[in-house]
Design a protein around this motif. Structure first.
Motif, PDB file in Angstrom:
ATOM      1  N   GLU A  84      -1.365  -7.967  13.716  1.00 19.95           N
ATOM      2  CA  GLU A  84      -1.860  -6.738  14.334  1.00 19.95           C
ATOM      3  C   GLU A  84      -3.286  -6.387  13.912  1.00 19.95           C
ATOM      4  N   LYS A  85      -3.783  -6.996  12.846  1.00 20.85           N
ATOM      5  CA  LYS A  85      -5.115  -6.621  12.351  1.00 20.85           C
ATOM      6  C   LYS A  85      -6.214  -7.562  12.847  1.00 20.85           C
ATOM      7  N   ASP A 108      -5.566   2.772   9.260  1.00 20.20           N
ATOM      8  CA  ASP A 108      -4.135   2.493   9.409  1.00 20.20           C
ATOM      9  C   ASP A 108      -3.287   3.360   8.492  1.00 20.20           C
ATOM     10  N   GLY A 109      -2.034   3.483   8.865  1.00 17.81           N
ATOM     11  CA  GLY A 109      -1.122   4.425   8.220  1.00 17.81           C
ATOM     12  C   GLY A 109      -0.892   4.164   6.741  1.00 17.81           C
ATOM     13  N   SER A 110      -0.688   2.915   6.356  1.00 16.31           N
ATOM     14  CA  SER A 110      -0.377   2.627   4.952  1.00 16.31           C
ATOM     15  C   SER A 110      -1.554   2.936   4.045  1.00 16.31           C
TER      16      SER A 110
HETATM   17 MG    MG Z   1      -0.294  -0.511   9.054  1.00 13.92          MG
END
Ligand code: MG
Ligand code: ADP
Length: 395
Positions: free
Chosen positions: A201-202, A350-352
């Protein structure tokens, strides 16, 4: 920004439907665990109150797939907004229909109500024109502040635009502005820090943004696949074989453009990704066969932070290690600490990573932390987000 925002239109006395992203994490008792997304929408709501609009808030929460679910009603969200705004916010028990129409028709300027969870209605997710039309009857104008939902082709995000003018809210404007800046006109040198668990995804971001970059720092789980692509032994670390070819292409492309891609020279490894499992620093060339990579090593931290101190723009997507476990969190902590002190544009996509930086108490010292993890990844990868595409263009 080419899109119209709430500041470009007349809102006084108008019924304004605000599509927000109140999809907040909930604790076991249905309480709100983290109200970041609610707080992020307050500037738009306050703007509309100050400009005497009649404010009809709406959002989805959870994924009950078109069914009513008592545990996912938006009433607790209304209560929290009300506390934060210090004024009443009426939660409705429905999102469309005659009773909702009646309540809206009685609204005063500056009043705020919250419709029931949109996703209780099957037409929301299926982008049903009938549902979109019913929603549109409630308002004169749509303000979309749900950046985190703008990749979803749902009725309230996309379908509504067939019936009402849609403009960006202040959060949406900020998200688009900050992320577009990275794609279009970043101050140089510009570094991308890539990490997290999955390469897949990255990697799209790297491909898309490469021409603007000066340096790429690779950390996190994707280190293993990058090292493997350079024929290093990575022990029992997870490798994504499907990604090798793409990585090879990106490395070549980077070299051709003079973009430096730095892999960790040393890493922290462990036998098990568990809190009690001992951590050990090793050279990336000497990863033991029975170990996996859990973090970047101390020499790499020095190299990476040295690079970052020279940069004027930094985009960070994904933690450097398994930061949830203390002995594997040093890389992520070191990077976050350096970014917090820099006079550079620092954007967390990103979320993390947002979670890690927030835990460290450093969130306020970043230029921008995107509220939409997956959405910002898509945006930075250059994909069209339908919810943004339908917003009215500036004249
Ligand atoms: Mg993430
Ligand atoms: P998310 O969808 O949770 O944001 P990411 O792909 O961004 O997923 O990955 C974040 C996760 O990556 C974190 O939970 C972190 O523990 C994990 N991670 C970081 N480094 C490693 C590593 N070396 N091996 C395995 N997982 C890692």
């Amino acid at each position: 920004m080419q899109k119209m925002t709430v500041e470009d239109v007349e809102v006084g006395g108008k019924r304004v439907l605000v599509r927000a992203d109140f999809n907040v994490p909930q604790d076991r008792n249905g309480g709100i665990e983290d109200d970041t997304r609610i707080r992020a929408c307050l500037p738009t709501i306050r703007y509309l109150i100050d400009h005497k609009a009649r404010i009809i808030l709406c959002s989805h929460l959870g994924r009950p797939h078109g069914r009513f679910d008592e545990h996912l009603r938006l009433e607790p969200v209304a209560r929290r907004i009300s506390e934060l705004l210090q004024r009443p916010v009426e939660p409705l028990r429905e999102a469309i229909g005659p009773e909702v129409m009646r309540i809206v028709s009685l609204m005063q300027d500056g009043e705020v109500i919250l419709l029931e969870n949109l996703i209780f209605y099957p037409g929301e997710e299926s982008n049903d024109p009938g549902f979109a039309r019913e929603l549109s009857l409630l308002a004169d104008l749509v303000v979309n502040d749900a950046f985190g939902a703008s990749h979803r082709a749902h009725a309230s995000v996309v379908g509504l635009a067939d019936y009402l003018p849609c403009v960006a809210g202040l959060l949406m404007e900020r998200e688009i502005g900050q992320l577009s800046r990275l794609l279009e006109d970043p101050d140089r040198p510009f570094a991308a820090i890539m990490g997290g668990a999955k390469v897949g995804e990255k990697i799209g971001i790297l491909e898309n943004i490469l021409p603007k970059l000066d340096v790429v720092l690779i950390g996190g789980g994707m280190v293993a696949t990058f090292l493997k692509a350079r024929r290093f032994d990575v022990g029992i670390s997870l490798v994504e074989p499907d990604m090798m070819e793409l990585i090879g292409r990106i490395l070549q492309n980077a070299e051709a453009r003079g973009v430096r891609v730095l892999l960790p020279e040393d890493v922290v490894v462990t036998e098990k990704m568990e809190p009690e499992s001992p951590a050990r620093g090793v050279s990336s060339r000497e990863i033991p066969g029975d170990c996996r990579i859990a973090d970047i090593g101390p020499r790499t931290i020095t190299t990476f932070t040295g690079e970052l101190r020279r940069c004027r723009t930094i985009m960070w997507n994904g933690p450097m290690g398994v930061f949830e476990i203390p002995q594997f969190s040093l890389g992520t902590t070191a990077i976050a600490t350096v970014l917090a002190d820099l006079h550079a544009t620092t954007v967390i996509g990103d979320g993390s990573t947002a979670e890690a930086v927030t835990q460290l108490g450093l969130a306020g010292r970043m230029t921008h932390i995107s509220t939409g993890g997956g959405t910002s990844l898509r945006f930075l990868s250059g994909k069209t987000l339908q919810g943004i595409a339908v917003l009215a263009d500036k004249k």
